[in-house]
Design a protein around this motif. Structure first.
Motif, short mmCIF file in Angstrom:
data_model
loop_
_atom_site.label_atom_id
_atom_site.label_comp_id
_atom_site.label_asym_id
_atom_site.label_seq_id
_atom_site.Cartn_x
_atom_site.Cartn_y
_atom_site.Cartn_z
N ALA A 3 0.84 -1.21 0.00
CA ALA A 3 0.00 0.00 0.00
C ALA A 3 0.87 1.25 0.00
O ALA A 3 0.52 2.25 -0.64
N TYR A 36 -8.02 -8.80 -3.58
CA TYR A 36 -7.59 -7.75 -2.66
C TYR A 36 -6.42 -6.94 -3.20
O TYR A 36 -6.21 -5.80 -2.81
N VAL A 50 -3.80 -1.96 -4.01
CA VAL A 50 -4.61 -2.53 -2.94
C VAL A 50 -6.05 -2.08 -3.14
O VAL A 50 -6.32 -0.90 -3.33
N ARG A 51 -6.98 -3.02 -3.09
CA ARG A 51 -8.40 -2.70 -3.18
C ARG A 51 -8.90 -2.36 -1.77
O ARG A 51 -9.38 -3.22 -1.04
N SER A 52 -8.76 -1.12 -1.39
CA SER A 52 -9.10 -0.70 -0.03
C SER A 52 -10.61 -0.61 0.21
O SER A 52 -11.04 -0.47 1.34
N ASP A 53 -11.39 -0.75 -0.86
CA ASP A 53 -12.84 -0.66 -0.73
C ASP A 53 -13.50 -2.01 -0.42
O ASP A 53 -14.71 -2.07 -0.21
N VAL A 66 -10.85 -2.96 4.07
CA VAL A 66 -9.38 -3.06 4.03
C VAL A 66 -8.77 -1.68 4.27
O VAL A 66 -7.79 -1.54 4.99
N GLY A 67 -9.36 -0.66 3.68
CA GLY A 67 -8.85 0.70 3.83
C GLY A 67 -8.84 1.16 5.28
O GLY A 67 -7.94 1.89 5.70
N LEU A 70 -5.78 -0.38 6.84
CA LEU A 70 -4.59 0.32 6.39
C LEU A 70 -4.44 1.68 7.07
O LEU A 70 -3.33 2.06 7.46
N ASP A 71 -5.54 2.39 7.24
CA ASP A 71 -5.51 3.67 7.94
C ASP A 71 -5.04 3.48 9.38
O ASP A 71 -4.22 4.27 9.88
#
Length: 80
Positions: A3, A36, A50-53, A66-67, A70-71
């Motif tokens: 990411a 992902y 990265v598919r953060s959604d 996922v986002g 990561l946050d």
């Protein structure tokens, strides 16, 4: 790692995380297969997105994206 740097080499991810390059390749292959990560060839290297959604895979965490994880890992947690 992916990411933060979409052009990161899997060798560097393995070293940073502390696992073998083969284990890293296996994990990335699974994440690509499950949607992902998106792997795009850029010249001789791979670019990863990265598919953060997408929701997390485990049923207990499926309400979170996922986002959001990561946050949290990057210290970008919104104030409550």
């Amino acid at each position: 790692c992916v990411a933060r740097d979409p052009l990161v080499r899997l060798r560097d991810v393995a070293e940073h995380v502390g696992i073998t390059e083969r284990a890293t390749q296996s994990i990335v292959t699974d994440l690509v297969a499950d949607g992902y990560l998106v792997r795009t060839r850029v010249g001789r290297r791979n670019h990863y997105s990265v598919r953060s959604d997408l929701p997390l895979r485990h049923p207990l965490e499926g309400a979170h994206l996922v986002g959001e994880l990561l946050d949290l890992l990057n210290g970008d947690v919104p104030a409550t």
